[in-house]
Scaffold this motif. Structure first.
Motif, mmCIF file in Angstrom:
data_model
loop_
_atom_site.group_PDB
_atom_site.id
_atom_site.type_symbol
_atom_site.label_atom_id
_atom_site.label_comp_id
_atom_site.label_asym_id
_atom_site.label_seq_id
_atom_site.Cartn_x
_atom_site.Cartn_y
_atom_site.Cartn_z
ATOM 1 N N ASN A 53 10.060 26.502 -24.574
ATOM 2 C CA ASN A 53 11.160 27.229 -23.933
ATOM 3 C C ASN A 53 10.828 28.702 -23.747
ATOM 4 O O ASN A 53 11.156 29.308 -22.720
ATOM 5 C CB ASN A 53 12.444 27.096 -24.753
ATOM 6 C CG ASN A 53 13.054 25.709 -24.633
ATOM 7 O OD1 ASN A 53 12.700 24.952 -23.724
ATOM 8 N ND2 ASN A 53 13.939 25.363 -25.539
ATOM 9 N N LEU A 58 12.907 30.219 -20.632
ATOM 10 C CA LEU A 58 14.261 29.688 -20.799
ATOM 11 C C LEU A 58 14.956 30.396 -21.952
ATOM 12 O O LEU A 58 16.169 30.371 -22.078
ATOM 13 C CB LEU A 58 14.223 28.185 -21.078
ATOM 14 C CG LEU A 58 13.793 27.298 -19.919
ATOM 15 C CD1 LEU A 58 13.740 25.839 -20.348
ATOM 16 C CD2 LEU A 58 14.747 27.464 -18.740
ATOM 17 N N ASP A 59 14.139 31.011 -22.783
ATOM 18 C CA ASP A 59 14.677 31.701 -23.945
ATOM 19 C C ASP A 59 13.829 32.956 -24.137
ATOM 20 O O ASP A 59 12.687 33.014 -23.688
ATOM 21 C CB ASP A 59 14.562 30.780 -25.166
ATOM 22 C CG ASP A 59 15.699 31.012 -26.136
ATOM 23 O OD1 ASP A 59 16.401 32.037 -25.990
ATOM 24 O OD2 ASP A 59 15.876 30.169 -27.033
ATOM 25 N N ARG A 78 16.504 38.283 -14.642
ATOM 26 C CA ARG A 78 16.884 36.874 -14.703
ATOM 27 C C ARG A 78 16.456 36.110 -13.456
ATOM 28 O O ARG A 78 15.908 35.015 -13.541
ATOM 29 C CB ARG A 78 18.414 36.769 -14.828
ATOM 30 C CG ARG A 78 18.911 36.525 -16.218
ATOM 31 C CD ARG A 78 20.381 36.873 -16.290
ATOM 32 N NE ARG A 78 21.206 35.894 -15.565
ATOM 33 C CZ ARG A 78 21.796 34.852 -16.146
ATOM 34 N NH1 ARG A 78 21.625 34.643 -17.426
ATOM 35 N NH2 ARG A 78 22.536 34.030 -15.453
ATOM 36 N N SER A 82 13.748 33.129 -12.923
ATOM 37 C CA SER A 82 14.099 31.887 -12.230
ATOM 38 C C SER A 82 13.056 31.563 -11.167
ATOM 39 O O SER A 82 12.578 30.434 -11.064
ATOM 40 C CB SER A 82 15.454 32.025 -11.527
ATOM 41 O OG SER A 82 16.492 31.755 -12.414
ATOM 42 N N ARG A 85 9.782 30.455 -12.607
ATOM 43 C CA ARG A 85 9.829 29.048 -13.031
ATOM 44 C C ARG A 85 9.723 28.124 -11.818
ATOM 45 O O ARG A 85 9.026 27.117 -11.833
ATOM 46 C CB ARG A 85 11.143 28.761 -13.755
ATOM 47 C CG ARG A 85 11.133 29.121 -15.207
ATOM 48 C CD ARG A 85 12.205 28.340 -15.951
ATOM 49 N NE ARG A 85 13.536 28.690 -15.513
ATOM 50 C CZ ARG A 85 14.255 29.671 -16.038
ATOM 51 N NH1 ARG A 85 13.770 30.398 -17.021
ATOM 52 N NH2 ARG A 85 15.458 29.927 -15.581
ATOM 53 N N PHE A 91 8.492 21.828 -15.393
ATOM 54 C CA PHE A 91 9.081 21.404 -16.665
ATOM 55 C C PHE A 91 9.301 19.902 -16.683
ATOM 56 O O PHE A 91 9.800 19.331 -15.708
ATOM 57 C CB PHE A 91 10.448 22.073 -16.865
ATOM 58 C CG PHE A 91 10.396 23.293 -17.744
ATOM 59 C CD1 PHE A 91 10.178 23.158 -19.115
ATOM 60 C CD2 PHE A 91 10.577 24.564 -17.208
ATOM 61 C CE1 PHE A 91 10.145 24.283 -19.925
ATOM 62 C CE2 PHE A 91 10.540 25.684 -18.023
ATOM 63 C CZ PHE A 91 10.328 25.549 -19.386
#
Ligand SMILES: Nc1ncnc2c1ncn2[C@@H]1O[C@H](COP(=O)(O)OP(=O)(O)OP(=O)(O)O)[C@@H](O)[C@H]1O
Ligand SMILES: [Mg+2]
Lengths: 230, 412
Positions: A53, A58-59, A78, A82, A85, A91
């Protein structure tokens, strides 16, 4: 330039569980190289999921820095994370990876749509990927019309269709039988060999570890062993 | 990302819940239509009925007449004023009238009341409640003769019949007491007791002679508008056009304060009911959307893990709430149409409950409840429902993008 895709330097992640503080990751330094086919193992609670993560943004780590392709995650907004990713990371989770209302095709297409890839190109790439993961003819099935192994194949297809720098897979074979697990590993190995896609997956399963070319063992959030095999 | 299609499909994952919520939105529309429709219909009726009792929707009077009416305050050139007013946009008709207090006497008895002096030839049943309510005899035949039309109740009190004599006594423009004799040619019954027992219609020129008015003087010019909703606009146009000193131009809100008060209060309580209904429905929509967000946390976690931004997620949920609104509105139209048709054409008869002579603010209220919706009411109901749904979606939509993905992913 090194071939590093992800680097973690002195990363610590603390979680509060009520009044108790849990060190899910404890001062961990780790680099994932391009082309790695690495297994992250260790007992339950050793921090495998947390590491994945953190690597995927994600964290956020409590301490330490994480770079993905030379980009410091803590310096990104943020929406930049995004987008990173979306474009650079694939993932795959243990189960329930797919969006239930969408067909296999649409699930695999999802990230390409987010990227705004034109329809025609989308179609071509999705059909190729689905064929590659062995789902030809099943494009129009919804997740609940697919077996667990087939669902994981769709998840893998979705993760690799964008040609990401790294695929982070959290126990991708934990919910399927051993034959299916073998087939999924064959698939990932093949993608790693042919496409040079970098894989980092967490696992409990000794047979899965045996097939990894690099074994990273965690205990209590610390690195216990990092072994590269021939 | 084709968010619209995706959102639509998401909506139907929980068919029953979507249908129930859609139905409750639809039901809310039906309630709102009923409330607003009875208002639109009822107020219009009441206002028009009031306007047909003498003052019209817009009244041109001598300055100060409204506060303390008296025959010493005539409008000069009233006939000319009428001609001007008739040409103003939105005015359906205008009438020159004299209104005043008088004592009415027969051989037996004397009672106090009001007289309304008119040009009988120009008056029409459409704008004159008393002509419309004639039950026996004839309407006045000329502006200059000695005829009188009275209400049933007054006829009873004074023991009068058609052809009998009625003596009316009033103070003239100079404060002198004057009396005249007249003959009953017609009897009306409006159903409002005070009116049937205390109002008479007289020929205007006869009254002018009697009270010392010039041939073009009157206490008021009453204008009836085509559509009561635009009364104020018509009033302003009249005021601009006349531009006269000494007169004031009023609307029914000022000339019929009692009724205006009742209409305003009723409207107010109507709004409150509407707001309460709105809140109830909003709570339902909010609950549906929030539940649907919370139960999909895992899915949103996955979507964010593969690169969906919170903003897109926000858009997705908002689109879902838009679709929900659309479904609700469709339901609303489906269930409201027959209901509206029934109330519009047939109505509900409350005669049993309120009787057929119920009046409010001096105006008779029709015991049959019917409805009618103005175009602007339809627009405001539909946009209200739309906005409500959107507003209810805001928090769930925001929430969806702000659950940390890690937590979402832990949920199975
Ligand atoms: N969101 C969280 N809040 C609080 N504590 C957490 C959270 N996530 C993980 N932990 C704790 O952090 C530690 C590491 O958890 P993690 O899930 O990374 O382990 P894991 O190696 O993936 O375990 P498993 O093999 O069971 O999946 C555990 O003690 C866990 O309870
Ligand atoms: Mg785990």
């Amino acid at each position: 330039m090194t071939g590093a895709i992800v680097t973690m330097e002195n990363v610590t992640k603390l979680y509060e569980q009520g009044k108790i503080e849990v060190r899910a990751v404890d001062n961990l330094t780790l680099t994932i190289q391009k082309g790695d086919f690495a297994a992250l193992c260790g007992p339950s609670g050793s921090g495998k999921t947390t590491v994945l993560n953190l690597m995927g943004g994600l964290d956020l780590p409590t301490e330490g820095t994480i770079h993905i392709e030379q980009q410091n995650l803590s310096e990104l907004s943020r929406s930049q994370i995004s987008n990173m990713r979306r474009d650079r990371i694939g993932f795959v989770f243990q189960s329930y990876n797919l969006i239930p209302v969408m067909t296999a095709y649409e699930n695999a297409e999802f990230v390409l749509k987010l990227q705004g890839v034109p329809e025609k190109q989308c179609h071509e790439r999705v059909m190729n990927i689905l064929a590659e993961v062995g789902l030809q003819g099943l494009e129009h099935r919804r997740p609940d019309e697919l077996s667990g192994g087939q669902q994981q194949r769709v998840a893998i297809a979705r993760a690799i269709v964008t040609r990401p720098a790294i695929v982070l897979a959290d126990e991708p074979t934990a919910n399927v039988d051993s034959v299916t697990a073998d087939a999924l590993l064959d698939l990932m190995q093949e993608l790693n060999r042919v496409e040079r896609t970098t894989f980092l997956f967490s696992t409990h399963d000794q047979r899965v570890m045996d097939r990894a070319r690099r074994l990273i063992r965690l205990r209590d959030g610390r690195l216990e062993q990092d072994e590269v095999r021939a | 990302m084709r968010v619209t299609l995706f959102a639509w499909r998401n909506l139907w994952r929980r068919k029953r819940r979507t249908l129930i919520t859609g139905f409750s939105i639809g039901f809310g529309i039906m309630l709102a239509v009923t409330f607003t429709g009875t208002g639109d219909y009822g107020y219009t009726n009441m206002i028009n009925a009031g306007a047909n009792m003498g003052f019209g929707h817009v009244t041109i009077e001598r300055q100060g007449y409204n506060l303390s009416p008296g025959l010493d305050k005539p409008v000069e050139n009233s006939e000319q004023v009428r001609d001007i007013v008739l040409k103003i946009e939105g005015v359906n008709n205008a009438y020159v009238r004299i209104m005043g207090q008088a004592m009415f006497a027969s051989a037996n008895k004397t009672v106090g009341g009001m007289f309304l002096a008119v040009h009988p030839k120009e008056e029409s049943a459409e704008h004159n409640l008393f002509i419309r309510s004639m039950v026996s005899g004839e309407m006045l035949s000329s502006s200059d003769n000695r005829d009188v039309v009275i209400g049933t109740h007054l006829a009873k009190k004074l023991n009068l019949r058609l052809g009998k004599k009625l003596i009316y006594t009033t103070t003239d423009a100079n404060g002198e007491i004057v009396s005249a004799i007249s003959r009953v040619t017609g009897i009306f019954e409006t159903g409002v007791k005070e009116i049937d027992g205390g109002l008479v219609m007289l020929p205007i020129n006869t009254v002018r002679n009697q009270i010392g008015y010039k041939n073009d003087e009157a206490t008021l010019v009453a204008a009836l508008v085509n559509d009561q909703r635009y009364t104020q606009a018509v009033r302003d146009r009249v005021a601009r056009r006349l531009n006269a000193k000494n007169v004031e131009i009023l609307t029914w809100k000022q000339t019929q304060g009692d009724m205006a008060g009742i209409v305003a209060m009723d409207r107010g309580s109507n709004y409150i009911s509407q707001i309460l209904i709105g809140l109830l429905i909003a709570a339902g929509i909010f609950n549906t959307l929030l539940m649907s967000v919370l139960e999909r946390r895992r899915e949103f976690g996955i979507m964010m893990a593969v690169g969906m931004t919170p903003a897109t997620l926000f858009k997705l949920i908002m689109t879902e709430s838009l679709w929900l609104a659309a479904v609700g509105i469709i339901f609303g139209v489906i269930i409201t149409t027959p209901w509206y048709w029934y109330l519009y054409n047939i109505g509900i008869d409350f005669t049993g409950a309120i009787g057929d002579d119920y009046s409010a603010g001096g105006v008779l209220v029709d015991p049959v409840m019917k409805i009618r919706l103005f175009k602007e009411s339809i627009i405001s109901i539909l946009s209200g429902v739309f906005l409500l749904t959107l507003a209810s979606g805001l928090y769930p939509a925001w929430k969806a993008g702000h659950i940390p993905p890690v937590q979402s992913l832990m949920q199975r």
